[in-house]
Design a protein around this motif. Sequence first.
Motif: not given
Length: 444
Positions: A334-335, A339-340, A347-348, A369-370
């Motif tokens: 994701l990084t 994406l911000p 979104i996830v 996940i985050m």
Amino acid sequence: MTTQLVLAALAGIAAIIILIGWLKIHPFLSLMGGSAVMAIAAGVPYPDLFKSFSSGLGSTLSGVGLLIILGSIIGVLLISSGGADVIVDTIMDKTPLQRLPWAMALIAFIVGIPLFFEVGVVILIPVVMFAAKRAKLPVVLLGIPALAGLSALHGLVPPHPGPLIAIEGLKADLGLTLGLGLLVSIPCVIICGPVLGKMMATWVPIPAREDFLGGGGPTAGDKRPGFLAAIGVVLLPVFLMLIRTLVEVTKNQGSGFGAALVFVGTPLIALTITTVVAMFVFGYSIGKSRDKVNDLVGSSFGPIAGILLIVGAGGGFKQTLVDSGIAKVIAQGLTDAALPPLLAAWIVAVIIRLATGSATVATITASGIMAPLAVGLSPTHTALMVLSIGAGSVFLSHVNDAGFWMVKEYFGMTVGQTFKTWSLMETTLSVVGLVCVMGLSLVL
């Protein structure tokens, strides 16, 4: 190895989706099964298959579980004493006809703080039906504001299970998240409640059902708490936790008084204090015996057993994501996608919500996940990531969500009418919540 871990995550999430959505297996067993599939695919040795799952389940219940239990006790005492009825009746009696939608939103916002979404719906539906029938208004005009208030609190404000799970997973500050969650909830409820409800009432102008006449409070003649007392108990944990955050922000926790405020504002202590106060205000002070109050406290445990198991299993699933290295790999992806982080979190959560129909599962998976991405964030932005996940978790409730069918049956709507009202309201609330979070991230 990276490819294997990504595929393992996809396999675990796919297993959960199939088990919940297709095979209709209970979410607890589905999360357990998904964790096992993910661990196997990630190369975890078979003897350690549930090691991370068990660890995560235990740590989650030791933190979040206690808060949910205390919140349930407060909710049961509020309802059984008639405290919820007092709040509703007082606000309704002082509201002119044209302001009824705003009154319903306010009632749901207040009552929704200590009550789970489903409990709040059960309490407020008879009120919505009675008010709509008495005022000769479409039920959607009053129902959507009530649902918006309950849903916003459910997704964005602790001590509801979803926000608590995300706070635990991302190591966010609860008081700060609570304050920002209330701030974000206000425009969400206004836009998605009275404003959107007015338009929806023209699309689905159905009358109120006449078979909802009762409430969940005490029997006629029982003594009830006063309005200020009822409101005071509901807002007490919010006040204590916000005071703690204020003390910490102003760096006054070094003094004796400041340290005391920080202590009583700790989530577990704040809810414990509120539970004791609720036992007096909603129990002993209105004539309930000690045995009756104890019975009410005991009755609050059964309805949340399933919630506790799901929350615990979610913690186990999250821990499997973390210990296997999967969460770190996905976060790095994701990084790299530039994406911000707050948008990525939303979104996830949206993807998991659409696939499983469960806001809780969406919150659990997204926070797992985050979590690696939250490590480098400031306390404020970590709290905002919790809210971003919460906003994503309520996106587009549809046929795989139990809440969809609950609203449909209570309001007597068709599937199409439910999509035009409830589903659209949830989607709008999710998007408005994201916009507010992103806006706050620019100034905080």
